[in-house]
Design a protein around this motif. Structure first.
Motif, PDB file in Angstrom:
ATOM      1  N   ALA A 193       0.825  -1.209   0.000  1.00 36.28           N
ATOM      2  CA  ALA A 193       0.000   0.000   0.000  1.00 36.28           C
ATOM      3  C   ALA A 193       0.861   1.261   0.000  1.00 36.28           C
ATOM      4  N   LEU A 194       1.953   1.239   0.747  1.00 37.73           N
ATOM      5  CA  LEU A 194       2.843   2.403   0.781  1.00 37.73           C
ATOM      6  C   LEU A 194       3.458   2.668  -0.588  1.00 37.73           C
ATOM      7  N   TYR A 195       3.872   1.610  -1.267  1.00 34.84           N
ATOM      8  CA  TYR A 195       4.429   1.798  -2.603  1.00 34.84           C
ATOM      9  C   TYR A 195       3.373   2.371  -3.557  1.00 34.84           C
ATOM     10  N   CYS A 196       2.142   1.925  -3.417  1.00 36.79           N
ATOM     11  CA  CYS A 196       1.074   2.458  -4.268  1.00 36.79           C
ATOM     12  C   CYS A 196       0.850   3.943  -3.999  1.00 36.79           C
ATOM     13  N   VAL A 197       0.767   4.314  -2.723  1.00 35.58           N
ATOM     14  CA  VAL A 197       0.504   5.700  -2.353  1.00 35.58           C
ATOM     15  C   VAL A 197       1.635   6.612  -2.806  1.00 35.58           C
ATOM     16  N   PHE A 198       2.886   6.213  -2.511  1.00 31.00           N
ATOM     17  CA  PHE A 198       4.004   7.084  -2.871  1.00 31.00           C
ATOM     18  C   PHE A 198       4.291   7.048  -4.368  1.00 31.00           C
ATOM     19  N   GLY A 199       3.922   5.960  -5.027  1.00 31.11           N
ATOM     20  CA  GLY A 199       4.016   5.955  -6.476  1.00 31.11           C
ATOM     21  C   GLY A 199       3.090   6.995  -7.080  1.00 31.11           C
ATOM     22  N   TRP A 200       1.887   7.087  -6.514  1.00 30.68           N
ATOM     23  CA  TRP A 200       0.906   8.061  -6.998  1.00 30.68           C
ATOM     24  C   TRP A 200       1.301   9.496  -6.645  1.00 30.68           C
ATOM     25  N   LEU A 201       1.791   9.700  -5.414  1.00 30.71           N
ATOM     26  CA  LEU A 201       2.084  11.053  -4.949  1.00 30.71           C
ATOM     27  C   LEU A 201       3.406  11.601  -5.478  1.00 30.71           C
TER      28      LEU A 201
END
Length: 229
Positions: free
Chosen positions: A164-172
């Motif tokens: 989930a962290l990789y998804c969030v920071f990938g997006w941000l």
């Protein structure tokens, strides 16, 4: 080589994002080995975010000089602000650590808190090889990062959290790495030796102390996991 993630727009929100998601645990993880830094004189801080650890290190060690490298200019500005009256002992450089070359070696301390997870294993290998040539004998390297222990907690909690962290920071930020690198392999290949390792939150967070010098004969190269929760 992909462009580095852009953390500029998160600089002002970084502390609050951290507190909302993990409370005080990330800062506790960064500071596990803070007392080991009392004799260091020249330190290299890689991607320390808004600089709260660097600020603590400067207060802890009144003689230390720190080079702080980060790809985000906004994060470096936040770091300088955090260090307050001790900012004169910090030299900042905006650079991608994958391309950066040390300017003021040798260092007797390296700190990399939650930054190696933005790199691939191959990129950490290259970075570790570069830093191995920029340290003095006995230098320490403190690594704080996320972990995915091989347990039910790792499979049911740690792995989904990291994903989930990789998804969030990938997006941000545009981060294009999607999995944790094998930083232990990279550091060992570069000649660093693991001295201590501790885990928090069941192994979701890990803090490690590495040394550039060989461990004396008869000394264990790795301490057992020590649960702090």
């Amino acid at each position: 080589m992909n462009r580095p993630p852009n953390f500029d727009r998160l600089a002002r929100l970084y502390l609050w994002m951290e507190l909302v998601s993990f409370g005080p645990w990330l800062m506790l993880c960064r500071c596990v080995f803070l007392n080991e830094c009392s004799s260091a004189r020249r330190a290299l801080a890689l991607g320390d975010g808004d600089g709260r650890f660097v600020a603590r290190l400067l207060r802890k060690n009144s003689a230390i000089q720190i080079d702080a490298v980060d790809a985000s200019q906004s994060m470096l500005e936040a770091l300088v602000y955090q260090t307050g009256p001790n900012s004169a002992r910090v030299h900042t450089l905006q650079a991608d650590v994958r391309r950066w070359q040390p300017e003021n070696p040798p260092y007797d301390l390296i700190v990399s808190h939650f930054v190696l997870d933005c790199l691939t294993t191959e990129e950490v290998q290259s970075l570790a090889a570069t830093l191995a040539r920029a340290v003095s004998p006995g230098s320490l390297w403190i690594v704080s990062d996320f972990g995915t222990p091989a347990s039910w907690f790792g499979w049911l909690v740690a792995r989904p959290t990291v994903w989930a962290l990789y998804c969030v920071f990938g997006w941000l930020t545009g981060l294009q790495v999607h999995s944790l690198p094998d930083h232990s392999l990279a550091l060992r290949q570069a000649g660093f030796v693991l001295q201590k390792r501790k885990r928090l939150l069941g192994g979701l967070l890990i803090s490690e102390l590495w040394s550039a010098a060989p461990v004396p004969k008869g000394t264990a190269t790795q301490s057992p996991f020590v649960a702090l929760v």
